[in-house]
Design a protein around this motif. Sequence first.
Motif, PDB file in Angstrom:
ATOM      1  N   ILE A 167      14.247 -17.310  18.150  1.00 48.09           N
ATOM      2  CA  ILE A 167      14.139 -17.532  19.589  1.00 48.09           C
ATOM      3  C   ILE A 167      15.210 -18.522  20.044  1.00 48.09           C
ATOM      4  N   ILE A 191      15.305 -13.968  29.278  1.00 43.94           N
ATOM      5  CA  ILE A 191      15.840 -13.136  28.203  1.00 43.94           C
ATOM      6  C   ILE A 191      15.770 -11.683  28.654  1.00 43.94           C
ATOM      7  N   ARG A 213      16.543  -7.569  27.837  1.00 47.56           N
ATOM      8  CA  ARG A 213      16.695  -6.553  26.790  1.00 47.56           C
ATOM      9  C   ARG A 213      16.904  -5.192  27.461  1.00 47.56           C
ATOM     10  N   LEU A 239      14.128 -12.386  19.077  1.00 45.78           N
ATOM     11  CA  LEU A 239      15.386 -11.906  19.623  1.00 45.78           C
ATOM     12  C   LEU A 239      15.900 -10.700  18.834  1.00 45.78           C
ATOM     13  N   ASP A 266      20.435  -8.528  23.049  1.00 46.76           N
ATOM     14  CA  ASP A 266      19.698  -9.258  24.076  1.00 46.76           C
ATOM     15  C   ASP A 266      20.666 -10.184  24.812  1.00 46.76           C
ATOM     16  N   ILE A 272      20.654 -14.007  26.872  1.00 44.13           N
ATOM     17  CA  ILE A 272      19.896 -15.223  27.167  1.00 44.13           C
ATOM     18  C   ILE A 272      20.555 -15.948  28.326  1.00 44.13           C
ATOM     19  N   VAL A 314      23.369 -11.896  22.502  1.00 44.09           N
ATOM     20  CA  VAL A 314      22.854 -12.068  21.142  1.00 44.09           C
ATOM     21  C   VAL A 314      23.464 -10.996  20.254  1.00 44.09           C
TER      22      VAL A 314
END
Length: 299
Positions: free
Chosen positions: A144, A215, A217, A269, A273, A275, A289
């Motif tokens: 995370i 976050i 996705r 995560l 992804d 952030i 990510v």
Amino acid sequence: MRIIRFLNANSVPVLGALTDQEEIYLLPYPGFMELVKEAEERGVTPLRLIEDSIAGTQPVEEVLEDLKLLVPIVAPEVWASGVTYEKSRDARNYEATGGKAQEATCYDKVYDAERPEIFFKSTAARTIGPNDPVYLRSDSQWQIPEPELGLVLTETGKIVGYTIGNDMSCRDIEGENPLYLPQAKVWKNSCSIGPAIRLAETVEDAYNFQITCRIYRDGQLTVEGTANTAQLKRKFVELVSYLKKDNELFDGTVMLTGTCIVPPNEFTLQDNDKIEIEISTIGVLTNPVKVQQQARELA
């Protein structure tokens, strides 16, 4: 007033002053700490020195979104504080016991202890800036971000600025054994800071920073949380006093002050992804990510 670093048209790193009106002025200093030292030698504040430097000049034509932003300071070391918020203590307890703690753990004890938890987080080579990728650790299945307010320190421990930090963490590794903390916290691209430094002298109340973490996705908002530095258990001067105790600080050291935003326990995560960490009056630190190429090759 905020300080940024970015690449100019010749791909050379330059320092800039970012006003609250989002205007950007070039500064004649190679880095933030050089600016701070010059102000000290002249007997003025960094803000006054900046105002004198940009007086009569014009802002650059580019807007912030058009710039290739770099880490606002090349911090020789990044340190971090743990269990400084109640929610952080609860999350650490869940990792260590699976939510079945029947008696006080080490996290309960450090939360109530006089001495705070302080650990080494990153070096300049491991620290990235805005829009650069944070990496996932290949031997962890539960990772995370930890959104945190960062203190920019002089060698004497004076707080001269505030920035945003992402203290990437492996919850399963630390939860298996607290002695694995360095491995749960330190690896390539496991720390990001930026996008700017807010001059400490321009902050009315450092215990009223609003922190938001988002976050994404597949382009969709998956996790969102908010917190405020008013929820901190410890004061910044207290954390810094323990960091500098019998220790040598380097100009430009960044100290992360802990997190109060923890994603749901079932969340981890994934590759691709995105952030976003926003702190009021500082800006938004964004990092994609990525799985390290080395991890792919070993898989």
